[in-house]
Design an enzyme around this catalytic site. Structure first.
Site, short mmCIF file in Angstrom:
data_model
loop_
_atom_site.label_atom_id
_atom_site.label_comp_id
_atom_site.label_asym_id
_atom_site.label_seq_id
_atom_site.Cartn_x
_atom_site.Cartn_y
_atom_site.Cartn_z
N LYS A 222 1.09 -1.21 0.25
CA LYS A 222 -0.11 -0.41 -0.06
C LYS A 222 1.02 1.33 -0.45
CE LYS A 222 -3.79 1.92 2.37
NZ LYS A 222 -4.43 1.46 3.39
N SER B 226 -9.84 2.16 2.53
CA SER B 226 -9.21 3.00 2.12
C SER B 226 -8.03 2.19 1.26
CB SER B 226 -8.09 3.51 2.51
OG SER B 226 -7.48 2.86 3.54
N SER C 172 -9.82 -0.95 6.48
CA SER C 172 -9.82 -0.20 5.28
C SER C 172 -9.03 -1.71 4.88
CB SER C 172 -8.27 0.84 5.07
OG SER C 172 -9.01 2.14 5.80
N1 GLN Z 1 -13.09 4.15 5.98
C1 GLN Z 1 -13.19 4.73 7.34
C2 GLN Z 1 -12.30 6.17 7.18
O1 GLN Z 1 -12.59 6.27 5.73
C3 GLN Z 1 -11.27 3.65 7.66
C4 GLN Z 1 -10.23 3.87 7.19
C5 GLN Z 1 -8.98 3.34 7.40
O2 GLN Z 1 -8.74 1.96 7.89
N2 GLN Z 1 -7.87 3.22 7.15
O3 GLN Z 1 -12.02 6.34 8.16
#
Ligand code: GLN
Length: 487
Positions: free
Chosen positions: A79, A154, A178
């Site tokens: 990532k 994400s 994410s």
């Molecule tokens: N969807 C969540 C957010 O927008 C989680 C993001 C993540 O785990 N990095 O914060």
């Protein structure tokens, strides 16, 4: 030979037996990437030459008879918020469009030590904020199961490249879901480790008390293999990292026997808002466990109702502080035509950060400001302790908790991107795990009527990774839902 369709576990055996070389394998997955990446767009950067050079080096070591780690020569994507020395690491942000880290994240270093071949940096929502991979300054990623749909976020790029067969395994990061939500949307396995199990050194921070790096793969075995590479106490670089009882051993200890395993189904996760198809599929998985000899029963986690506001307060507060370092002075994007130092900060941050990141910074600054700190931040911290205690209570009765991952399967690109609150609502099943610092694993448990993958989530107690992997393997064996290559 379509090596790209094989799992990392299979490839590792073929490499060890010298049936294939790391170079051949790397060429095969890169050819697959050439064939499908136009459609998927899961990468921000593909590191073709470096990957082939790494593969060559591994082949030379193997030829010389050196002892190699199990995944040596196996390709992996990383990532783009995990620092890779000498390789562009943008966090999918204009703010870091030119950032080449002078150092290596501990997790990336461990990949290198174990001889994995890094194929590139995977797309993501900017600074890991988002649930659809649409908040990327580079481009959105497309779900390989239906190119008009989001891969989740994400870590959408990390999930999509694995689902599309562009690489067998990848690393993502999980602050509030994410790793798990994109794993669910893309029909792959994703594991969020216990907080502290994997060093966060070199992971560009979103919310430091919640962030964890974790593995993606197309089967449980692969998730275990990659987890074993990245876990480890890192006292020099991350004081929140810990020594875990399962360090480096989960793959060797895989055991698919779930007889007598106590599985809790929290009724709050199966209520209104979760689609019928998702519910049905996860409950069918519960029936599979019963048939395999597990004890399955209903439990209650009433505080889950408050998890979303707690998560968005805490994560945004930490983000507002963590992102203060991006000021246009030290590295990354700097606005042009500025008048003075204040203008430099304001213009660089206004132009460098996307709108979702700016929204989180504003929200976080607000909840930390005097006058609101007690009402929001302090209260959220207190509520976090209650949620932790609630999970601890649940784990006195059961060994694992089984839930849906997301209210629906993958939705269409653009469907939720204009409504932040609707996007946040999709995180309801995942955020509690981070709030409580627990491990959780997601894997496919079925398909909906549109042929989109449905995922299920297994949540464990602190350091319960082995139990999760074992339970996941039992279901995978029984259901046959593994190594699904889309496209
Ligand atoms: N969807 C969540 C957010 O927008 C989680 C993001 C993540 O785990 N990095 O914060």
């Amino acid at each position: 030979m379509e090596l790209y369709r094989k799992t990392a576990a299979e490839l590792s055996k073929m490499l060890a037996a010298k049936e294939i070389s790391a170079v051949e394998l790397t060429q095969d997955v890169l050819a697959r990437t050439d064939a499908v990446e136009d459609k998927v767009q899961g990468y921000i950067t593909v590191t073709k030459e470096a990957a082939l050079a790494q593969a060559q080096a591994i082949d030379a070591k193997r030829a010389a008879g050196e002892a190699l780690a199990p995944l040596a020569g196996v390709p992996v994507a990383v990532k783009d918020n995990i620092c890779t020395q000498g390789t562009l690491t943008t966090c999918a942000s204009k703010m870091l469009y030119n950032f080449v880290p002078p150092y290596q994240a501990t997790a990336a270093d461990k990949l290198a030590q174990a001889g994995l071949v890094v194929t590139g940096k995977a797309n993501m929502d900017e600074f890991a904020m988002g649930s659809s991979c649409e908040n990327s300054a580079a481009h959105p990623t497309h779900n390989p199961h239906d190119l008009e749909r989001v891969p989740g976020g994400s870590s959408g790029g990390s999930a999509a490249v694995v689902a599309a067969g562009e690489v067998p395994i990848s690393l993502g990061s999980d602050t509030g879901g994410s790793i798990r939500q994109p794993a669910s949307f893309c029909g792959v396995v994703g594991l969020k480790p216990t907080y502290g199990a994997v060093s966060r050194y070199g992971l560009i921070a979103f919310a430091s008390s919640l962030d964890q790096i974790g593995p993606f793969g197309r089967c449980v075995e692969d998730a275990a293999l990659l987890l074993d590479v990245i876990t480890g106490h890192d006292p020099k670089h991350d004081s929140t990292s810990v020594k875990t009882p399962f360090e480096g051993t989960t793959h060797a200890n895989l055991n698919a026997d779930v007889k007598g395993l106590r599985i809790g189904l929290p009724k709050e996760y199966f209520g209104a808002g979760i689609s019928d198809e998702v519910k049905k599929s996860v409950l069918a998985a519960a029936d599979t466990y019963k048939a395999l000899g597990a004890e399955v029963f209903e439990i209650s986690l009433p505080l889950v109702e408050y998890a979303l506001p707690i998560y968005y307060i805490l994560s945004s507060a930490e983000a507002s502080s963590n992102l203060a370092r991006f000021d246009g002075v030290k590295y990354g994007f700097r606005a042009e035509g500025i008048e003075d130092i204040v203008d430099l900060y304001v213009q660089s941050r206004s132009q460098g950060f996307g709108s979702e990141v700016q929204r989180r910074i504003m929200l976080g600054t607000y909840v930390l400001s005097s006058g609101y700190y007690d009402a929001y931040y302090k209260k959220a911290r207190a509520a976090q302790r209650r949620i932790k205690a609630e999970f601890a209570g649940a784990f006195e009765k059961c060994d694992v908790i089984l839930t849906p991952v997301a209210p629906t399967t993958a939705y269409k690109l653009g469907e939720k991107s204009t409504d932040p609150l609707e996007m946040y609502a999709g995180d309801i099943c995942t955020v509690s795990v981070n709030i409580a610092g627990l491990p959780a694993m997601v894997q496919p448990c079925g398909f909906d009527s549109a042929k989109l993958p449905i995922g299920m989530q297994l949540i464990g107690p602190r350091f319960g990774e082995q139990t999760l992997l074992n339970a996941g393997l039992a279901f995978e064996n029984a259901s046959g839902l593994k190594n699904i290559v889309a496209l």
